[in-house]
Design a protein around this motif. Structure first.
Motif, short mmCIF file in Angstrom:
data_model
loop_
_atom_site.label_atom_id
_atom_site.label_comp_id
_atom_site.label_asym_id
_atom_site.label_seq_id
_atom_site.Cartn_x
_atom_site.Cartn_y
_atom_site.Cartn_z
N VAL A 274 0.84 -1.20 0.00
CA VAL A 274 0.00 0.00 0.00
C VAL A 274 0.88 1.25 0.00
O VAL A 274 1.80 1.36 0.81
N ARG A 275 0.59 2.16 -0.93
CA ARG A 275 1.22 3.48 -0.88
C ARG A 275 0.41 4.34 0.07
O ARG A 275 -0.78 4.58 -0.16
N ILE A 276 1.04 4.81 1.14
CA ILE A 276 0.34 5.55 2.18
C ILE A 276 0.13 7.00 1.73
O ILE A 276 1.05 7.67 1.28
N GLN A 277 -1.11 7.45 1.88
CA GLN A 277 -1.44 8.85 1.59
C GLN A 277 -1.54 9.69 2.86
O GLN A 277 -1.16 10.85 2.87
N GLY B 157 1.14 -4.67 12.78
CA GLY B 157 0.91 -5.16 11.42
C GLY B 157 0.65 -4.08 10.41
O GLY B 157 0.17 -4.36 9.31
N ALA B 158 0.96 -2.82 10.75
CA ALA B 158 0.63 -1.71 9.85
C ALA B 158 1.88 -0.89 9.47
O ALA B 158 2.27 -0.86 8.31
N SER B 159 2.49 -0.21 10.46
CA SER B 159 3.70 0.59 10.20
C SER B 159 3.48 1.58 9.07
O SER B 159 4.20 1.59 8.07
N CYS B 160 2.51 2.47 9.27
CA CYS B 160 2.17 3.40 8.19
C CYS B 160 2.78 4.79 8.34
O CYS B 160 2.41 5.70 7.59
N PHE B 161 3.72 4.96 9.27
CA PHE B 161 4.51 6.19 9.26
C PHE B 161 5.61 5.99 8.23
O PHE B 161 6.81 6.01 8.51
N ALA B 162 5.20 5.80 7.00
CA ALA B 162 6.12 5.45 5.93
C ALA B 162 5.46 5.75 4.59
O ALA B 162 4.24 5.89 4.49
N GLU B 163 6.29 5.85 3.55
CA GLU B 163 5.74 6.08 2.22
C GLU B 163 4.92 4.90 1.73
O GLU B 163 3.91 5.06 1.04
N ARG B 164 5.36 3.70 2.08
CA ARG B 164 4.67 2.48 1.67
C ARG B 164 4.79 1.46 2.80
O ARG B 164 5.71 1.51 3.60
N CYS B 165 3.85 0.51 2.81
CA CYS B 165 3.94 -0.58 3.77
C CYS B 165 3.35 -1.84 3.14
O CYS B 165 2.54 -1.76 2.21
N VAL B 166 3.80 -2.97 3.63
CA VAL B 166 3.22 -4.27 3.26
C VAL B 166 2.42 -4.75 4.45
O VAL B 166 2.93 -4.77 5.58
#
Length: 376
Positions: free
Chosen positions: A34-37, A138-147
């Motif tokens: 996922v590309r995080i917006q 299971g998220a780690s969305c302080f990032a440009e992308r995550c799996v």
């Protein structure tokens, strides 16, 4: 092929996050990239940053996110590239005893992610050179992308603003959900909400939605109380100035029917219990530090039939409840735009966390598009 992604990394509790380049592996079977917006900054993240809640390090925080699917692994059937999704920090396997009996917020599969700080197979897709970097919830969305696991995403309409979609994945489904799924007979009743952060304000929205008669909100930040009033609070209490219990009884002589505690502190849970009328209930929705406890008078619990209820993730069936909440937003029934607080680029993640600590009004959000604007 592995991707290079910028992410905020926590090396040790109590230290600032560092935004650096990591390697992100491709999604495996049952996983999506996922590309995080947008990513909301939640007090739960701050608990991990401070060490109040424990996790393996180094780790990428962030659990309240929204973005666009860019790649899917083998066996993925629920989403495809191009889909807009909300991340769920509690996956829903659909098969365990809790999912099968209508309590998916307690899904057994979450234990793997919590115990390993990895994905559902217990491993990580993030590396810093030769070093493994862990996933938070299971998220780690302080990032440009995550799996993430396929079970950790919910497809949402593409016209939903990313900041709104991110909030619904945690704060809104927790706060509104606690009212819709736990509070019974709310129409015309008295509801106390303790804490006017993102979750507490969402509870106010939920209480107004179901027709609560009196909605009392307590906090220590006057601007948050002003926002609570705009969202539907009939009374506000600045607990810097007055005692919470006394103030509640001044408004409702016998006490309140329901108290939603969104702070996660022993003192405020005890005060919420004391503010109840006979037969009333406290719904605890705020997390505290590991090992924190509180006290309640046993005779009040028994003789006055007061109740204490825990509610995780709004006690929601997130796969169906998140889309329903977004439909209510689109219909103008949930004023979620009012919940949006200051937005920061990923590069300013420490400023975003500090803003939350300083009592920011509304939900603090990381907007990844702001990083692109900075680069331009």
């Amino acid at each position: 092929m592995p991707l290079a992604v910028r992410a905020a990394v926590l090396d040790e509790p109590g230290t600032p996050l560092r935004v650096e380049e990591l390697t992100l592996a491709e999604p495996k079977e049952g996983e999506v990239l996922v590309r995080i917006q947008a990513a909301g900054v939640c007090h739960t993240d701050l608990h991990y940053l401070a060490g109040d809640l424990t996790c393996a390090t180094p780790i990428v925080p962030g659990h309240e996110g929204a973005g666009i699917v860019e790649q899917v692994g083998p066996g993925v059937t629920r989403v495809r590239p191009g889909d807009h999704v909300v991340l769920m920090w509690r996956p829903r396997c659909g098969n365990c005893a809790y999912c099968s009996t209508g309590r998916p917020a307690l899904c057994e599969s979450a234990r793997i992610q919590i115990a390993t700080n990895g994905l559902l197979d217990g491993t990580t897709r993030l590396r810093r050179g030769a070093e493994d970097v862990h996933h938070l919830l299971g998220a780690s969305c302080f990032a440009e992308r995550c799996v993430v696991a396929e079970q950790s995403v919910v497809p949402v309409p593409a016209d939903i603003p990313p900041r709104i979609a991110a909030l619904v994945g945690c704060a809104v489904v927790t706060g509104v959900g606690s009212v819709l799924n736990v509070v019974t007979g709310a129409a015309g009743s008295s509801v106390l909400v303790v804490g006017a952060g993102g979750v507490g304000l969402s509870s106010v929205i939920g209480a107004r939605l179901v027709g609560a008669g009196q909605i009392i909100v307590a906090d220590v930040v006057p601007q948050r109380l002003e926002l609570a009033a705009r969202l539907g609070a009939t009374h506000t209490i600045d607990t810097r100035e007055v005692d919470l219990v006394d103030a509640v009884h001044d408004i409702c002589a016998d006490g309140v029917d329901w108290a939603l505690e969104a702070v996660g502190r022993a003192r405020t849970i005890e005060q919420s219990f004391a503010a109840l009328r006979k037969g009333g209930a406290v719904v605890a929705i705020g997390l505290g530090r590991v090992g924190a406890t509180f006290e309640v008078p046993i005779n009040q619990l028994v003789q006055q039939e007061k109740r204490l209820i825990g509610s995780l993730y709004g006690s929601a069936n997130t796969v169906t409840d998140i889309p329903k909440l977004l439909e209510l937003y689109r219909a103008g029934r949930l004023p979620l735009d009012e919940l949006l607080g200051p937005a920061y680029p990923l590069s300013k993640v420490n400023d975003a966390c500090q803003a939350l600590l300083d009592g920011a009004v509304g939900r603090v959000v990381l907007d990844l598009d702001l990083d692109h604007d900075e680069e331009a």
